[in-house]
Motif scaffolding. Sequence first.
Motif, short mmCIF file in Angstrom:
data_model
loop_
_atom_site.label_atom_id
_atom_site.label_comp_id
_atom_site.label_asym_id
_atom_site.label_seq_id
_atom_site.Cartn_x
_atom_site.Cartn_y
_atom_site.Cartn_z
N UNK A 1 0.77 -1.24 -0.20
CA UNK A 1 -0.09 0.10 -0.03
C UNK A 1 0.86 1.31 0.10
N UNK A 2 1.91 1.36 0.80
CA UNK A 2 2.85 2.43 0.90
C UNK A 2 4.15 2.28 0.09
N UNK A 3 4.32 1.31 -0.64
CA UNK A 3 5.38 0.93 -1.38
C UNK A 3 6.82 0.62 -0.73
N UNK A 4 7.36 1.10 0.17
CA UNK A 4 8.95 1.05 0.53
C UNK A 4 8.52 1.27 1.95
N UNK A 5 8.75 0.28 3.05
CA UNK A 5 8.55 0.42 4.32
C UNK A 5 9.65 -0.08 5.15
N UNK A 6 9.77 0.04 6.58
CA UNK A 6 10.58 -0.57 7.16
C UNK A 6 9.97 -0.63 8.52
N UNK A 7 10.68 -1.52 9.49
CA UNK A 7 10.42 -1.56 10.82
C UNK A 7 11.65 -1.81 11.68
N UNK A 8 11.69 -1.32 12.86
CA UNK A 8 12.72 -1.49 13.75
C UNK A 8 12.17 -1.91 15.03
N UNK B 1 6.78 -14.59 -2.75
CA UNK B 1 5.92 -15.30 -3.61
C UNK B 1 4.75 -14.29 -3.95
N UNK B 2 4.55 -13.90 -5.12
CA UNK B 2 3.32 -12.97 -5.45
C UNK B 2 2.06 -13.84 -5.87
N UNK B 3 2.47 -15.16 -6.58
CA UNK B 3 1.46 -15.94 -7.08
C UNK B 3 0.50 -16.86 -6.27
N UNK B 4 -0.68 -16.54 -6.46
CA UNK B 4 -1.72 -17.14 -5.53
C UNK B 4 -1.52 -18.38 -5.40
N UNK B 5 -1.68 -19.06 -6.48
CA UNK B 5 -1.76 -20.59 -6.30
C UNK B 5 -0.26 -21.08 -5.80
N UNK B 6 0.92 -20.61 -6.17
CA UNK B 6 1.93 -21.05 -5.46
C UNK B 6 1.87 -20.82 -3.98
N UNK B 7 1.67 -19.63 -3.64
CA UNK B 7 1.85 -19.54 -2.08
C UNK B 7 0.91 -20.44 -1.36
N UNK C 1 -2.65 -11.29 -2.07
CA UNK C 1 -2.03 -12.11 -3.57
C UNK C 1 -3.62 -12.00 -4.33
N UNK C 2 -4.76 -11.99 -3.60
CA UNK C 2 -6.02 -11.96 -4.49
C UNK C 2 -6.45 -10.44 -4.70
N UNK C 3 -6.02 -9.46 -4.20
CA UNK C 3 -6.47 -8.08 -4.42
C UNK C 3 -5.12 -6.97 -4.69
N UNK C 4 -4.72 -7.05 -5.95
CA UNK C 4 -3.83 -6.20 -6.35
C UNK C 4 -2.38 -6.61 -5.90
#
Length: 615
Positions: free
Chosen positions: A370-377, A546-552, A573-576
Amino acid sequence: MGSESTLSTVNEGLRQTPLMPAVERFKYSNRVLLRSILGRADGGIGLAGEKLLVGGWVKSGDEKKKPENSVTLPPAPPVVKDVTCSEILISRLPILRSIMKILTGVGCTALSPGKLDGPAKPVPTVAYLRINDGSCVFNLQIIVDSYILPLSQILPAGTSVLVEGMLERTKVAGKHAVELKVEKVLHVGSVDANKYPLSKRTLSMAFLRAYPHLCPRRTPVASVARIRNSLSHSAHQFFLSNGFINVHMPIITTTNSRAHGKVLGIASTSNKAYDNLRNVQEAKSLEVIRTAIKEKNERIEELKRSNSNKESLLIALQDLQKANELALLLEHQQPSTSRKTKEDFSENFFAEETYLSSYAQLHLECYACSLSCVYSFGPTFQAEDALSSKSLAESWKIEVELAFAELEDAMNCAEDFLMYLCHSILEHCPHDLQFIYKRIDSKCVERIKSMGSSPFARITYTEAVEILKKETVKKFEDKIEWGMNLSREHESFLADAVYQRPVIIYDYPKDSKPFYLRIRDDAKTISAFDIIAPKAGRLVQGGQKEERLEKITESVRKLGLGEEDYDWYLDLRRHGTVKHSGFSAGFEEIVMFVTGLDDIRDTIPFPRTRGSTDT
């Protein structure tokens, strides 16, 4: 000479701290930070003559006799005793003193020379104290006269002081360029020298680990803390300056993929679950009482056989009766103690099985999509049984996720991140690194410079296995075959011996990494990578998701994880859906790399390991 030459080279390589135009006063107490005095290029000489308020803890101290030519306060007037006329005559005429001695057997000392004054005045002394306020590695020498206060109050190591005085150039050449001549002592936090555990000048890191609440007062621990602080600040600075958004991830989770080792479950009980726990505890008490009843019965039988002490027998019978009554009471309160109570998660605080998060990658993907590039610490938790010197139950991770990014993008980002940290720590912590160089690891600066100055080596997992299998001199404890996980020994050999610099190993076997990483076209490997560094080992783990729904979905089913538990994750993977990659960097491992520490417990303020939660 060789050591001095090497140290000189190190000092030249570290960025010199610029001359500060004015003293730095702490905003909230008007106290002057020692780093603004001793961290200057001139060692503080430019501030000589200024009146300053400083505070700190005594690192060491000496008491010396005050030089005779030094200025002191005027002495108090002498106290003269009242004397009689006869005593004056005796003191003036020697023959009368002799007669008095013959008659009384003792001499007349009432007015002997030098005895007209009261008690002898104590010899004036001066305390030379080295104090540190934690703002830098250097200690400031302060000079306190004995007329200001009894020096025994401030001499013990660990004593805290707040003093005001004049900064002067040191009269004797040495490691101190300036010293503070104290005029007022505003606060003293006294120390019981006999009980203070850190009074010795040399203490090992293992010893200091037993006192986590006091050990930051020692220079090695304080230096590591400042280096850790600088690395943390630089990590945030790197990501924020490159367009990433910092997102706080949950510490409590229901997700347990077992992909990152054993997890720590949360046993939070409430209402009926609490009652069940209390019943189990009461059942244990009942078993103890029953054992005691058995022993009392045996004692009574022994007393009956001996028939020697009826009073003891009566007391034992009364004691047995009380024990039987207590056991009966517990039996009524706990009717189901004979069967094991099964935990019911519906009565748990969260109404389901929950864990302390061991990684934030899955949740971080939600915001990356949703926000493209994120990080957490933040903190992560694992229940590993590994050596406590290499593994922590509570550790900090920097986790990163990039949308519209593939494997190579994540590898490039991780490499740039580590190189940035190296440049930053050389710039901002030169004095602490000099101390680490002299006291902990003489190769630390060279190692940091090497990582920050040249690209990392990059090899596939298959190439790594081939290199290890060809090695004939080094004998590995674990024989390496394709498909096996690389051990610490294998990784260290590649980084320390073969490449002598950081190594990125990528394209691992499919079954050796987490289920959510992207399966490559050969169906045998996945898009995963690790960064192995000399001394510290594995610093970073990452890969393309893994972005492919069937694979994941197939991977989730194969591992028996339950689609309903990961439905929210599959929704991404189902939505966008979008290609996305990321990595996780162990913060304590980065601190180990920079400092050269051998034990990971020394890289974190309050280490938590199996069986240990001191303080």
